[in-house]
Design an enzyme around this catalytic site. Structure first.
Site, mmCIF file in Angstrom:
data_model
loop_
_atom_site.group_PDB
_atom_site.id
_atom_site.type_symbol
_atom_site.label_atom_id
_atom_site.label_comp_id
_atom_site.label_asym_id
_atom_site.label_seq_id
_atom_site.Cartn_x
_atom_site.Cartn_y
_atom_site.Cartn_z
ATOM 1 N N GLU A 355 0.838 -1.194 0.000
ATOM 2 C CA GLU A 355 0.000 0.000 0.000
ATOM 3 C C GLU A 355 0.879 1.253 0.000
ATOM 4 O O GLU A 355 1.807 1.351 0.795
ATOM 5 C CB GLU A 355 -0.892 0.003 1.254
ATOM 6 C CG GLU A 355 -1.913 -1.110 1.233
ATOM 7 C CD GLU A 355 -2.458 -1.448 2.613
ATOM 8 O OE1 GLU A 355 -2.373 -0.616 3.528
ATOM 9 O OE2 GLU A 355 -2.965 -2.579 2.776
ATOM 10 N N SER A 396 -5.792 -4.303 0.896
ATOM 11 C CA SER A 396 -6.267 -5.688 0.766
ATOM 12 C C SER A 396 -5.129 -6.604 1.177
ATOM 13 O O SER A 396 -4.546 -7.300 0.338
ATOM 14 C CB SER A 396 -6.637 -5.987 -0.696
ATOM 15 O OG SER A 396 -7.614 -5.121 -1.188
ATOM 16 N N GLU A 397 -4.784 -6.579 2.469
ATOM 17 C CA GLU A 397 -3.585 -7.317 2.895
ATOM 18 C C GLU A 397 -3.645 -8.783 2.507
ATOM 19 O O GLU A 397 -2.661 -9.350 2.032
ATOM 20 C CB GLU A 397 -3.386 -7.182 4.407
ATOM 21 C CG GLU A 397 -2.777 -5.857 4.846
ATOM 22 C CD GLU A 397 -3.777 -4.715 4.901
ATOM 23 O OE1 GLU A 397 -4.984 -4.980 4.718
ATOM 24 O OE2 GLU A 397 -3.364 -3.558 5.118
ATOM 25 N N ALA A 421 3.324 -4.484 11.298
ATOM 26 C CA ALA A 421 3.146 -5.906 11.634
ATOM 27 C C ALA A 421 1.777 -6.161 12.258
ATOM 28 O O ALA A 421 1.225 -7.249 12.123
ATOM 29 C CB ALA A 421 4.250 -6.363 12.585
ATOM 30 N N HIS A 466 -0.732 -0.265 16.204
ATOM 31 C CA HIS A 466 0.423 0.123 15.383
ATOM 32 C C HIS A 466 1.731 -0.032 16.156
ATOM 33 O O HIS A 466 2.677 0.709 15.919
ATOM 34 C CB HIS A 466 0.308 1.586 14.929
ATOM 35 C CG HIS A 466 -0.762 1.841 13.924
ATOM 36 N ND1 HIS A 466 -2.085 1.914 14.249
ATOM 37 C CD2 HIS A 466 -0.706 2.035 12.578
ATOM 38 C CE1 HIS A 466 -2.812 2.158 13.160
ATOM 39 N NE2 HIS A 466 -1.994 2.230 12.135
#
Ligand code: TPP
Length: 666
Positions: A355, A396-397, A421, A466
């Protein structure tokens, strides 16, 4: 496109006859009890595999499902290694590591059956992406069931294939059931093919019991894909003639429903029209031979249980453990950038996906001031390598990580930017079930040369979504190699090596280190995976850390020396999996004490693993138990005093060492 001619119909009937005979035999043999595991037969869907694969060459690629025998046979698999695989023998297609639900034949473009419902869809998108980037005319087909069409990965995959106009055909075999759940209950539309419109691609409903109809629809879709016209979703309506699996009591179907299903025979129509002589008897004889040989074949050697679990190191000598000497200074961020850029220059099969990595350029010309990823590590790469190799993705991981893994099966070496991660759980199937297991499950037929980059670490007041490190989550997965560099020079050399490796490598980049500076050699070099580094020598205690923990360990060592006269050796793990047991054992065995620093929570952590490993290796030389300094056992909090309390600190490392010295037993 016109329908299949007589010759094509005859070929189709032969393939369907092979599938039917194979599945009939599987049912009979499974009932005898010596075929391990579960089997799901393809009765009723024969025209789909046969009609679609009629348009594919060995170079074209398919992904399959738990119900995959038919796809394999239609794509040209021989019976003998298939049957041997069903029996778990060393001569099986996957050397007995896969079985029915994970059968694969890479020589014939079969990128694996997949027992994760929907698991193959994004892999096919990736295979098609590879075909597009390499411009080699290949096409990918993904077979899946109606149940899979309700998985998120189906939707992400169709969208990706659509925006990139990839040469992929999605074939949904709608047999009306997902195990015991009817499609009428689970699915919001009358025809799954309607969902194509949501992604702006062609959709077609076809009678999957009509070979000619499937052949025609698939021919059109494959031709369109090959000509650059983009993807198609074909929904083939079929009858699930048998139970979900062999032995299924089918209590969810009424006696009438079962009887009606059993009478469906999609081969009957062609059999009435086309004479293939004694072909069926020939197939039966071929199966006799395959079963005889499979039953006599050797089992895999139990001593080889870990064979294929991790990729072999790249060919050639292992690189030196230390980076080249240099006067040049540079940041960790620049180091990551340089490693990726130089890998892309050296090898045209390296692409990057993620992304915002091209900064909104999409497939168009580079934009002025493009971001180059959230942290700027890929800035400028779109200008140098273009949008085919520097691919911005939608959010859209699962879809793009799956696509990267699929591309790695089809001759590319993708470097995938997962960003934080903490987002990895969205694509955990693609990492854990697909990338990490494929080499093993397919008996070493394929490597999965993919790099998964992720930013880790707390301390930036970013809160619970995060800030994770997830060290032990990745290090605990057998098929992955995991590196967590602490310095710019290591970040560059380990990233370069990760790209050169033949298996999945997770590179965990610590956010608090991106701006740190240190020696950074200008040239391309690799550092070995699986080698720790002694950062500072010492005699009284070994401080073991990785990533930003190394900075803390160095600070603690300085405090121990100046304030307490204790000489601490600092060991940087660099690689979290596999661990460099020799270096750890040598150091801790010599100093007699070890403290492991780990920014993750303590339960089942890398710190715990290191402590156990060191204890096993040098228990008799330890003067005190191995101590762990980890984060608190909570999500990473937002409020600064809470986050500070959550994280390990150099002071806590010092206290742990003083405690060990006080507690020593020898
Ligand atoms: C991700 C996942 N969820 C659930 C299952 C259990 N399961 C195995 S097959 C199956 C039904 C699949 O239905 P469908 O996709 O329509 O394929 P079919 O079995 O009808 O060929 C289910 C729920 C699984 N293997 N994977």
């Amino acid at each position: 496109m016109t329908g299949p001619d007589r010759e094509a119909l005859e070929r189709g009937l032969r393939v369907m006859t092979r599938i039917r005979a194979f599945e009939d035999r599987v049912m009979r043999e499974f009932a005898k009890g010596d075929m391990p595991g579960f089997v799901h037969t393809y009765h009723g869907s024969e025209p789909v595999a046969a009609g679609v694969c009629a348009h594919l060459t060995d170079a074209d690629m398919i992904t399959s499902t738990h119900r995959g025998h038919g796809h394999c046979i239609a794509k040209g698999c021989d019976f003998e290694p298939m049957v041997a695989e069903l029996y778990g023998r060393e001569t099986g297609l996957c050397r007995g590591r896969g079985g029915s639900m994970h059968i694969a034949d890479f020589a014939r473009g079969i990128l694996g059956a997949n027992a994760i419902v929907g698991g193959g869809i994004s892999l096919a998108v990736g295979a098609a992406l590879a075909a597009r980037v390499l411009s080699d005319g290949r096409v990918a087909v993904s077979f899946f069931g109606d149940g899979a069409a309700n998985q998120g990965i189906f939707h992400e995959s169709l969208n990706l294939a659509a925006i990139w106009r990839l040469p992929v055909v999605f074939v949904c075999e709608n047999n009306g059931w997902a195990e015991s759940t009817p499609v009428s209950y689970s699915t919001s539309v009358a025809d799954i093919a309607e969902r194509a419109a949501a992604y702006g691609i062609d959709g077609a409903v076809v009678d999957g019991s009509d070979y000619a109809a499937v052949h025609e629809a698939a021919g059109r879709a494959v031709e369109q894909a090959r000509a650059g016209g983009g993807p198609t979703l074909i929904e083939a309506k079929v009858t699930r003639v048998r139970g979900h699996y062999v032995g299924d009591p089918e209590q969810y179907r009424s006696r009438e429903q079962r009887r009606a299903a059993r009478t469906a025979d999609p081969l009957a129509r062609l059999r009435a029209e086309i004479d293939i002589g004694d072909y069926e008897q020939q197939v039966v004889a071929e199966l006799d031979r395959a079963y005889e040989s499979a039953r006599a074949a050797p089992w895999p050697d139990p001593a080889q249980v870990e064979r294929f679990a991790r990729s072999d190191p790249p060919p050639g000598p292992e690189p030196a453990s230390d980076p080249p000497a240099t006067e040049r200074q540079g940041s960790y961020l620049l180091a990551v950038h340089e490693a990726i850029a130089s890998a892309m220059r050296r090898d045209p099969s390296v692409i990057i996906l993620g992304e915002d990595i091209a900064g909104g350029a999409g497939l168009g010309p580079p934009l002025e001031g493009a971001m180059g990823g959230t942290f700027g590590t890929t800035k400028g790469l779109i200008e140098e390598f273009g949008p085919d190799r520097v691919r911005d993705t939608p959010i859209s991981e699962a879809g793009f990580v799956g696509a990267g893994v699929g591309a790695a099966l089809a001759d590319l070496r993708p470097v995938i930017d997962v960003m934080w991660a903490s987002f990895a759980p969205y694509c955990f199937d693609q990492i854990f079930n697909q990338a990490a297991k494929m080499r093993y499950m397919f008996g070493g037929q394929t490597d999965v040369p993919v790099v998964l980059r992720m930013a880790v670490g707390a301390g930036l007041r970013a809160g619970g979504h995060h800030s994770d490190t997830l060290f032990s989550i990745f290090a605990g997965i057998p098929g992955l190699k995991v590196v967590a560099p602490a310095t710019p020079a290591d970040a560059k050399g380990l990233m370069a090596r990760a790209v050169a490796e033949n298996g999945p490598v997770v590179v965990l980049e610590h956010m608090s280190l991106y701006r740190t500076e240190g020696p950074l050699p200008a040239e391309h070099y690799e550092l070995p995976i699986g080698r720790a580094r002694v950062v500072e020598p010492g005699d009284d205690v070994t401080l073991i850390a990785a990533s930003a923990g190394v900075v803390m360990a160095v600070e603690a060592a300085e405090a121990l020396r100046s304030a307490h006269g204790i000489s601490a050796e600092v060991v940087d793990l660099r690689t979290l999996s596999p661990l460099d047991v020799d270096t750890l054992a040598e150091s801790a065995g010599r100093t007699g004490r070890a403290v492991v620093i780990d920014e993750s929570p303590p339960r089942c952590s890398v710190a715990s693993e290191v402590a156990a490993t060191v204890t096993e290796a040098v228990f008799d030389r330890l003067r005190a138990p191995v101590a762990r300094v980890t984060s608190a056992c909570s999500p990473v909090p937002f409020s600064p005093p809470l986050e500070d309390a959550h994280l390990p600190t150099a002071d806590r490392v010092v206290s742990a060492v003083l405690d060990l010295v006080g507690r020593q037993t020898k």
